[in-house]
Write an enzyme that holds these catalytic residues in place. Structure first.
Site, short mmCIF file in Angstrom:
data_model
loop_
_atom_site.label_atom_id
_atom_site.label_comp_id
_atom_site.label_asym_id
_atom_site.label_seq_id
_atom_site.Cartn_x
_atom_site.Cartn_y
_atom_site.Cartn_z
N CYS A 116 34.49 46.30 37.40
CA CYS A 116 33.08 46.53 37.07
C CYS A 116 32.83 47.99 36.73
CB CYS A 116 32.20 46.14 38.25
SG CYS A 116 32.18 44.38 38.61
N CYS B 84 27.75 37.56 36.06
CA CYS B 84 28.64 36.47 35.69
C CYS B 84 29.27 36.87 34.36
CB CYS B 84 27.84 35.18 35.57
SG CYS B 84 28.88 33.72 35.73
N CYS C 242 30.34 34.31 39.73
CA CYS C 242 31.46 33.57 39.15
C CYS C 242 32.75 34.32 39.45
CB CYS C 242 31.28 33.32 37.66
SG CYS C 242 31.47 34.73 36.60
#
Length: 173
Positions: free
Chosen positions: A96, A12, A88
């Site tokens: 990422c 998140c 989220c």
């Protein structure tokens, strides 16, 4: 993927509520089969006090919980990840890091209880709802025959879990 517990990372943005709750649930529900972690792209540095209260009320050990960066899991020597779940929408939209182990990924977006406003009771309802949704998803996840299906089938099942009732619009897409 076999012969050791599966390593799961919940992501998140702030790593103060949803991802911490998910980490706690999997720690309890997946004991022995999973090693669970949580992190954030921009960690708050502290766990939300409502998260701590909720988990303590449900008899979770919160003593080791901390808000941490996802960079910890992209470093040499980090656990080889088998699964990475964003909980989220903001984290799902971010680029990422490259995760060791080329894990399967899915987006399980749910509303942010830390964004809830109102009375303490109304905020508690938001945290309880987040817990309920994550607990349901993780319960289904730990029941999957992870070693049996082919990777495409497993990936589809992981995405379907993210589309369950209560999912954010981004997760339903």
């Amino acid at each position: 993927m076999a012969g050791r517990p599966y390593n799961v990372l919940f992501l998140c943005t702030g790593n103060s509520a949803r991802s911490i709750i998910a980490e706690a649930i999997l720690n309890r529900e997946g004991r022995g089969n999973f090693r669970d972690f949580s992190a954030g792209s921009y960690p708050k540095g502290t766990v939300n006090p409502h998260t701590i209260r909720l988990l303590q009320r449900l008899n979770y050990d919160t003593s080791a919980m901390r808000s941490k960066s996802w960079e910890e899991f992209a470093q040499p020597g980090a656990p080889q990840l088998d699964f990475v779940f964003t909980v989220c929408d903001d984290a799902a939209d971010e680029t990422c890091p490259v995760w060791p182990g080329q894990p399967m990924t899915a987006h399980w977006g749910i509303p942010d209880p830390a964004a809830a406003v109102g009375t303490d009771a109304e905020i508690a309802v938001a945290f309880n709802d987040a817990y309920r949704m994550l607990n349901e998803r993780i319960g289904i996840f730990v029941a999957l025959p992870i070693a049996a299906p082919d990777s495409l089938t497993l990936q589809a099942r992981l995405r379907d879990i993210g589309r369950m009732a209560g999912a954010t619009a981004r997760a339903e897409a």
